[in-house]
Design a protein around this motif. Sequence first.
Motif, PDB file in Angstrom:
ATOM      1  N   UNK A 130       0.865  -1.169   0.000  1.00  0.00           N
ATOM      2  CA  UNK A 130       0.000   0.000   0.000  1.00  0.00           C
ATOM      3  C   UNK A 130       0.902   1.219   0.000  1.00  0.00           C
ATOM      4  N   UNK A 131       0.369   2.335  -0.422  1.00  0.00           N
ATOM      5  CA  UNK A 131       1.157   3.563  -0.417  1.00  0.00           C
ATOM      6  C   UNK A 131       0.236   4.763  -0.340  1.00  0.00           C
ATOM      7  N   UNK A 132       0.810   5.877   0.062  1.00  0.00           N
ATOM      8  CA  UNK A 132       0.054   7.134   0.134  1.00  0.00           C
ATOM      9  C   UNK A 132      -0.137   7.714  -1.257  1.00  0.00           C
ATOM     10  N   UNK A 133       0.776   7.414  -2.151  1.00  0.00           N
ATOM     11  CA  UNK A 133       0.686   7.901  -3.523  1.00  0.00           C
ATOM     12  C   UNK A 133       0.216   6.809  -4.461  1.00  0.00           C
ATOM     13  N   UNK A 134       0.398   7.061  -5.743  1.00  0.00           N
ATOM     14  CA  UNK A 134      -0.089   6.133  -6.760  1.00  0.00           C
ATOM     15  C   UNK A 134       0.835   4.936  -6.966  1.00  0.00           C
ATOM     16  N   UNK A 135       2.167   5.134  -6.894  1.00  0.00           N
ATOM     17  CA  UNK A 135       3.076   4.104  -7.368  1.00  0.00           C
ATOM     18  C   UNK A 135       4.074   3.572  -6.341  1.00  0.00           C
ATOM     19  N   UNK A 136       4.131   4.101  -5.139  1.00  0.00           N
ATOM     20  CA  UNK A 136       5.131   3.681  -4.155  1.00  0.00           C
ATOM     21  C   UNK A 136       5.099   2.204  -3.846  1.00  0.00           C
ATOM     22  N   UNK A 137       3.928   1.665  -3.592  1.00  0.00           N
ATOM     23  CA  UNK A 137       3.806   0.246  -3.286  1.00  0.00           C
ATOM     24  C   UNK A 137       4.200  -0.631  -4.456  1.00  0.00           C
ATOM     25  N   UNK A 138       3.819  -0.216  -5.651  1.00  0.00           N
ATOM     26  CA  UNK A 138       4.158  -0.976  -6.856  1.00  0.00           C
ATOM     27  C   UNK A 138       5.670  -1.016  -7.059  1.00  0.00           C
ATOM     28  N   UNK A 159      -2.448  -1.334  -3.115  1.00  0.00           N
ATOM     29  CA  UNK A 159      -3.490  -0.388  -2.721  1.00  0.00           C
ATOM     30  C   UNK A 159      -2.881   1.021  -2.783  1.00  0.00           C
ATOM     31  N   UNK A 160      -3.051   1.716  -3.917  1.00  0.00           N
ATOM     32  CA  UNK A 160      -2.557   3.085  -4.004  1.00  0.00           C
ATOM     33  C   UNK A 160      -3.489   4.027  -3.244  1.00  0.00           C
ATOM     34  N   UNK A 161      -2.915   5.116  -2.752  1.00  0.00           N
ATOM     35  CA  UNK A 161      -3.695   6.117  -2.007  1.00  0.00           C
ATOM     36  C   UNK A 161      -4.532   5.443  -0.921  1.00  0.00           C
ATOM     37  N   UNK A 162      -3.856   4.644  -0.119  1.00  0.00           N
ATOM     38  CA  UNK A 162      -4.524   3.826   0.895  1.00  0.00           C
ATOM     39  C   UNK A 162      -5.361   4.663   1.856  1.00  0.00           C
ATOM     40  N   UNK A 163      -4.935   5.879   2.122  1.00  0.00           N
ATOM     41  CA  UNK A 163      -5.677   6.746   3.039  1.00  0.00           C
ATOM     42  C   UNK A 163      -7.054   7.108   2.482  1.00  0.00           C
ATOM     43  N   UNK A 164      -7.243   6.966   1.180  1.00  0.00           N
ATOM     44  CA  UNK A 164      -8.548   7.230   0.574  1.00  0.00           C
ATOM     45  C   UNK A 164      -9.398   5.965   0.498  1.00  0.00           C
ATOM     46  N   UNK A 221      -8.980   3.102   2.909  1.00  0.00           N
ATOM     47  CA  UNK A 221      -9.226   2.511   4.226  1.00  0.00           C
ATOM     48  C   UNK A 221      -9.305   3.561   5.320  1.00  0.00           C
ATOM     49  N   UNK A 222     -10.155   3.302   6.305  1.00  0.00           N
ATOM     50  CA  UNK A 222     -10.255   4.144   7.496  1.00  0.00           C
ATOM     51  C   UNK A 222      -9.132   3.742   8.459  1.00  0.00           C
ATOM     52  N   UNK A 223      -8.944   4.507   9.509  1.00  0.00           N
ATOM     53  CA  UNK A 223      -7.886   4.215  10.478  1.00  0.00           C
ATOM     54  C   UNK A 223      -8.026   2.827  11.105  1.00  0.00           C
ATOM     55  N   UNK A 224      -9.250   2.350  11.250  1.00  0.00           N
ATOM     56  CA  UNK A 224      -9.454   1.029  11.868  1.00  0.00           C
ATOM     57  C   UNK A 224      -9.301  -0.122  10.863  1.00  0.00           C
ATOM     58  N   UNK A 225      -8.974   0.184   9.617  1.00  0.00           N
ATOM     59  CA  UNK A 225      -8.745  -0.850   8.607  1.00  0.00           C
ATOM     60  C   UNK A 225      -9.947  -1.188   7.755  1.00  0.00           C
ATOM     61  N   UNK A 226     -11.101  -0.669   8.097  1.00  0.00           N
ATOM     62  CA  UNK A 226     -12.289  -0.938   7.278  1.00  0.00           C
ATOM     63  C   UNK A 226     -12.274  -0.029   6.046  1.00  0.00           C
ATOM     64  N   UNK A 227     -13.047  -0.400   5.052  1.00  0.00           N
ATOM     65  CA  UNK A 227     -13.122   0.410   3.841  1.00  0.00           C
ATOM     66  C   UNK A 227     -13.830   1.729   4.152  1.00  0.00           C
ATOM     67  N   UNK A 228     -13.343   2.790   3.547  1.00  0.00           N
ATOM     68  CA  UNK A 228     -13.970   4.100   3.704  1.00  0.00           C
ATOM     69  C   UNK A 228     -15.391   4.035   3.153  1.00  0.00           C
ATOM     70  N   UNK A 229     -16.241   4.870   3.666  1.00  0.00           N
ATOM     71  CA  UNK A 229     -17.599   4.939   3.116  1.00  0.00           C
ATOM     72  C   UNK A 229     -17.521   5.334   1.656  1.00  0.00           C
ATOM     73  N   UNK A 230     -18.363   4.715   0.870  1.00  0.00           N
ATOM     74  CA  UNK A 230     -18.371   4.996  -0.557  1.00  0.00           C
ATOM     75  C   UNK A 230     -17.464   4.052  -1.344  1.00  0.00           C
ATOM     76  N   UNK A 231     -16.556   3.379  -0.664  1.00  0.00           N
ATOM     77  CA  UNK A 231     -15.690   2.414  -1.346  1.00  0.00           C
ATOM     78  C   UNK A 231     -16.487   1.139  -1.605  1.00  0.00           C
ATOM     79  N   UNK A 232     -16.275   0.549  -2.729  1.00  0.00           N
ATOM     80  CA  UNK A 232     -16.947  -0.700  -3.087  1.00  0.00           C
ATOM     81  C   UNK A 232     -16.172  -1.876  -2.484  1.00  0.00           C
ATOM     82  N   UNK A 233     -16.600  -2.339  -1.306  1.00  0.00           N
ATOM     83  CA  UNK A 233     -15.894  -3.411  -0.612  1.00  0.00           C
ATOM     84  C   UNK A 233     -15.855  -4.696  -1.435  1.00  0.00           C
TER      85      UNK A 233
END
Length: 110
Positions: free
Chosen positions: A12-20, A44-49, A51-63
């Motif tokens: 996972x990464x905060x940006x688009x390509x770091x994890x890759x 998982x690019x832009x992981x902060x967008x 996943x939530x802090x508790x690891x669940x998918x952010x609202x609006x994300x298609x789980x």
Amino acid sequence: MFSYKPSAIVTYSAGQWGGMRAAVGMRTFLSELGCLPVSAMIHVPKAQEVFAENGSAQEGEDQASWFDYFGRTFNQLVWWAQAASEHRERIDPHQLVRDFKTDPSERNAP
């Protein structure tokens, strides 16, 4: 310790390509350890967008789409783990090829 064991790369990464970018080097590293990395990877690019802090998918994300994506890698990993386990019961790979443990001279190279 790691020889002949299937592995999967998950980044996972905060940006688009770091994890890759990290995953590209990790495949070689795992192979050098003797692991058998599966071909499918999870990034998982832009992981902060995503996943939530508790690891669940952010609202609006298609789980469901994330689980489908993760499932491809996990299914490969399970398949290879079962196949390796069954084959290891018949043939001990450590008897065929000496393990590289602590010293470069154990690499069995000229």
